[in-house]
Scaffold this active site. Structure first.
Site, PDB file in Angstrom:
ATOM      1  N   ASP A 195       7.081   3.174 -13.993  1.00  0.00           N
ATOM      2  CA  ASP A 195       6.200   2.455 -13.073  1.00  0.00           C
ATOM      3  C   ASP A 195       4.878   3.197 -12.967  1.00  0.00           C
ATOM      4  O   ASP A 195       4.770   4.367 -13.356  1.00  0.00           O
ATOM      5  CB  ASP A 195       6.848   2.280 -11.705  1.00  0.00           C
ATOM      6  CG  ASP A 195       7.175   3.602 -11.021  1.00  0.00           C
ATOM      7  OD1 ASP A 195       7.634   4.531 -11.711  1.00  0.00           O
ATOM      8  OD2 ASP A 195       6.993   3.710  -9.794  1.00  0.00           O
ATOM      9  N   ASP A 201       0.764   9.180 -17.002  1.00  0.00           N
ATOM     10  CA  ASP A 201       1.733   9.188 -15.899  1.00  0.00           C
ATOM     11  C   ASP A 201       2.516   7.889 -15.875  1.00  0.00           C
ATOM     12  O   ASP A 201       2.166   6.966 -15.168  1.00  0.00           O
ATOM     13  CB  ASP A 201       0.961   9.385 -14.584  1.00  0.00           C
ATOM     14  CG  ASP A 201       1.855   9.505 -13.367  1.00  0.00           C
ATOM     15  OD1 ASP A 201       3.048   9.782 -13.535  1.00  0.00           O
ATOM     16  OD2 ASP A 201       1.351   9.311 -12.254  1.00  0.00           O
ATOM     17  N   GLU A 216       9.326   5.458  -9.071  1.00  0.00           N
ATOM     18  CA  GLU A 216       8.888   6.817  -8.744  1.00  0.00           C
ATOM     19  C   GLU A 216       7.627   6.828  -7.901  1.00  0.00           C
ATOM     20  O   GLU A 216       7.493   7.628  -6.965  1.00  0.00           O
ATOM     21  CB  GLU A 216       8.662   7.612 -10.029  1.00  0.00           C
ATOM     22  CG  GLU A 216       8.486   9.117  -9.812  1.00  0.00           C
ATOM     23  CD  GLU A 216       7.042   9.533  -9.522  1.00  0.00           C
ATOM     24  OE1 GLU A 216       6.827  10.654  -9.050  1.00  0.00           O
ATOM     25  OE2 GLU A 216       6.121   8.718  -9.796  1.00  0.00           O
ATOM     26  N   GLU A 217       6.704   5.934  -8.199  1.00  0.00           N
ATOM     27  CA  GLU A 217       5.414   5.951  -7.510  1.00  0.00           C
ATOM     28  C   GLU A 217       5.518   5.513  -6.053  1.00  0.00           C
ATOM     29  O   GLU A 217       4.561   5.659  -5.290  1.00  0.00           O
ATOM     30  CB  GLU A 217       4.399   5.072  -8.252  1.00  0.00           C
ATOM     31  CG  GLU A 217       4.089   5.517  -9.673  1.00  0.00           C
ATOM     32  CD  GLU A 217       3.315   6.829  -9.756  1.00  0.00           C
ATOM     33  OE1 GLU A 217       3.089   7.463  -8.706  1.00  0.00           O
ATOM     34  OE2 GLU A 217       2.947   7.228 -10.869  1.00  0.00           O
ATOM     35  N   HIS A 272      -3.355   8.824 -11.354  1.00  0.00           N
ATOM     36  CA  HIS A 272      -3.573   8.147 -10.063  1.00  0.00           C
ATOM     37  C   HIS A 272      -5.041   7.816  -9.823  1.00  0.00           C
ATOM     38  O   HIS A 272      -5.382   7.353  -8.744  1.00  0.00           O
ATOM     39  CB  HIS A 272      -3.035   8.976  -8.882  1.00  0.00           C
ATOM     40  CG  HIS A 272      -1.555   9.098  -8.833  1.00  0.00           C
ATOM     41  ND1 HIS A 272      -0.854   9.313  -7.666  1.00  0.00           N
ATOM     42  CD2 HIS A 272      -0.621   9.028  -9.802  1.00  0.00           C
ATOM     43  CE1 HIS A 272       0.436   9.389  -7.931  1.00  0.00           C
ATOM     44  NE2 HIS A 272       0.601   9.212  -9.225  1.00  0.00           N
TER      45      HIS A 272
END
Length: 493
Positions: free
Chosen positions: A118, A149, A183-184, A461
């Site tokens: 994700d 990521d 996870e995010e 991010h």
């Protein structure tokens, strides 16, 4: 004279002699473009776990990964982790966790590779120079949301396994995968799987490897610690509806004024957290750790230039790294309910919610942090004698993680990096949070290493996230070598 060797020593030597790194590395070089296409396909999937409208894309992302692992001959399962409850009371199915296994030889070490598929949200209007969902190569960098990521590192692990199998070379260790899609947003549901399969899927796992992190500089690194994360909502509610500031301004105590007032008491201009009890809980910095920070390669001027600031909170490397990695920090992320669109609007919002987080370190406990922050904000709010209502909620309470750098896993990592990059790695900590690391540590009791291949300037991010072609390809080679190095660790019976 014939030299007699113990069986365990014979095994180590035979594995070492059988390892054909040059042939495997050449295979990787020959398949670079195939790897680029795989990453391009994955980046194109908008697997944003925070946006429920993207949930079909997230499900598709997990299916794509499962199918890729199946085509390589792995034993693959999609594990249901249930549904999440939405604010409106409805439920939404969470993405299934992909588990896979390659090899089951009880004489070999078994490693478990964790990753997530994700991503964070991304829009062109956020300031991206390229389409975040169309992998774009510029000056050797591969730009796209999720590139670093964590899609490229997960693919690099898959490419590493595939290289062995394509060349009909036996894997030096058994390899398992655990790939999640939440996870995010806090790894919802993953803890339950680890607990439930502790005596099954994880029973024969010797080591756990996580590559959801980045280097600190251009020097390759091994990561041995992460901070935790306590994420809070502070909601102030006043009138029953939004009001016109010209009509009602000066007659009511405004929720936004209350909220800004209490937020200002959380942290000082110099970065000192003002919540009582926080600083007292932090594990002291040892002389050994201080020296370790002095030896790490880190360019302060380059760091400032990369993020676009003229001044940092600290001017020397050791203080800066210490406050980035092993001291707690508090950051205010946004205010929901406030007017934030372009143009002007003279509104007094009836309810506003601040979102802030505290990155925690050993020996801080999330439950205690929750109490300290909640009690403190209520005490500050009470002094304002406001008729408005304050509600404080902690959404995430992830613990920090710390490993022993003397563990054989880290020695294997040093040897692998030396082989591929011909340098000694930096031993670093990570300021961010990877909740599953602490869960793996607490539940399985196995040794864990974070083995990053992401660039120091990856932009995780942020806008223009990327991984360099060099790190993607050489990182695949690193994973190939690391599996061989782990095979030489003496297996515990």
């Amino acid at each position: 004279m014939k030299l007699l060797l113990l069986p365990s020593i014979q095994l180590v030597i035979s594995i070492a002699h059988a390892f054909q790194y040059e042939e495997l590395a050449q295979y990787v070089n020959n398949h670079e473009e195939e790897y680029m296409e795989a990453l391009r396909d994955w980046v194109a999937v908008e697997s944003d776990s925070s946006d429920i409208s993207k949930r079909p894309d997230l499900h598709r992302m997990m299916e794509l990964a499962a199918e890729m692992l199946r085509t390589m001959g792995g034993t693959v399962n999609l594990v249901d982790i249930g549904a999440q409850e939405l604010p409106n009371g409805e439920t939404l199915a969470m993405p299934k966790v992909v588990t896979a296994q390659f090899g089951s030889d009880p004489q070999k070490q078994t490693v478990c590779v964790y990753g997530h598929l994700d991503i964070q949200p991304a829009k062109m209007e956020d300031g991206w120079a390229t389409d975040p969902y169309n992998l774009t190569e510029l000056n050797g960098n591969l730009y796209g949301r999720g590139a670093s990521d964590n899609k490229a590192p997960v693919l690099a692990w898959i490419h590493a396994i595939k290289a062995y199998r394509a060349l009909n070379m036996e894997l030096p260790v058994n390899v398992k995968f655990v790939l999640e899609g939440m996870e995010e947003v806090g790894s919802n549901g993953l803890d339950g799987i680890i607990l439930a399969q502790h005596d099954t899927f994880f029973a024969d796992v010797d080591f756990i490897i996580i590559s959801d992190c980045i280097w600190l500089s251009r020097r390759p690194a091994l990561t041995y610690g992460t901070r935790g994360n306590c994420y809070f909502f502070a909601e102030v509610e006043g009138p029953k509806k939004d009001l016109h500031s010209g009509v009602y301004g000066g007659t009511i105590i405004e929720p936004m004024t209350d909220l800004i007032g209490i937020l200002d008491t959380l942290i000082s201009p110099s970065g000192k957290i003002l919540v009582p009890g926080i600083r007292e809980a932090v594990a002291p910095l040892s002389d050994e750790e201080w020296k370790k920070y002095q030896d790490i390669e880190f360019d302060i001027d380059g760091f400032k230039e990369m993020i676009g600031v003229s001044q940092l909170m600290y001017n020397n490397k050791v203080d800066l790294l210490a406050h980035r990695w092993r001291y707690p920090t508090l950051s205010i992320h946004g205010i929901e309910g406030a007017f934030s669109a372009s143009g002007s609007k003279t509104v007094i919002p009836a309810k506003v919610t601040a979102k802030f987080s505290m990155r925690q370190v050993p020996n801080m406990d999330p439950a205690m942090v929750k109490k300290q922050v909640t009690d403190y904000l209520h005490s500050v709010f009470a002094k304002r004698k406001s008729p408005n209502k304050l509600k404080v909620t902690m959404l995430i309470g992830a613990k920090p993680w710390l490993a022993d750098t003397q563990d054989p896993l880290y020695e294997a990592g040093k040897r692998a990096i030396k082989r591929v990059f011909d340098v000694e790695p930096d031993l670093i900590r990570e300021g961010g949070t990877i909740p599953v690391a602490r869960t793996f540590q607490d539940v399985t009791g196995k040794s864990i290493i974070m083995l990053p291949i992401g660039d120091f300037d990856a932009g995780m991010h942020s806008q223009n996230e990327k991984i360099s072609r060099y790190n993607y390809i050489e990182g695949t080679k690193l994973f190939i070598v690391y599996l061989n190095e782990v095979a030489q660790i003496k297996k515990q019976v």
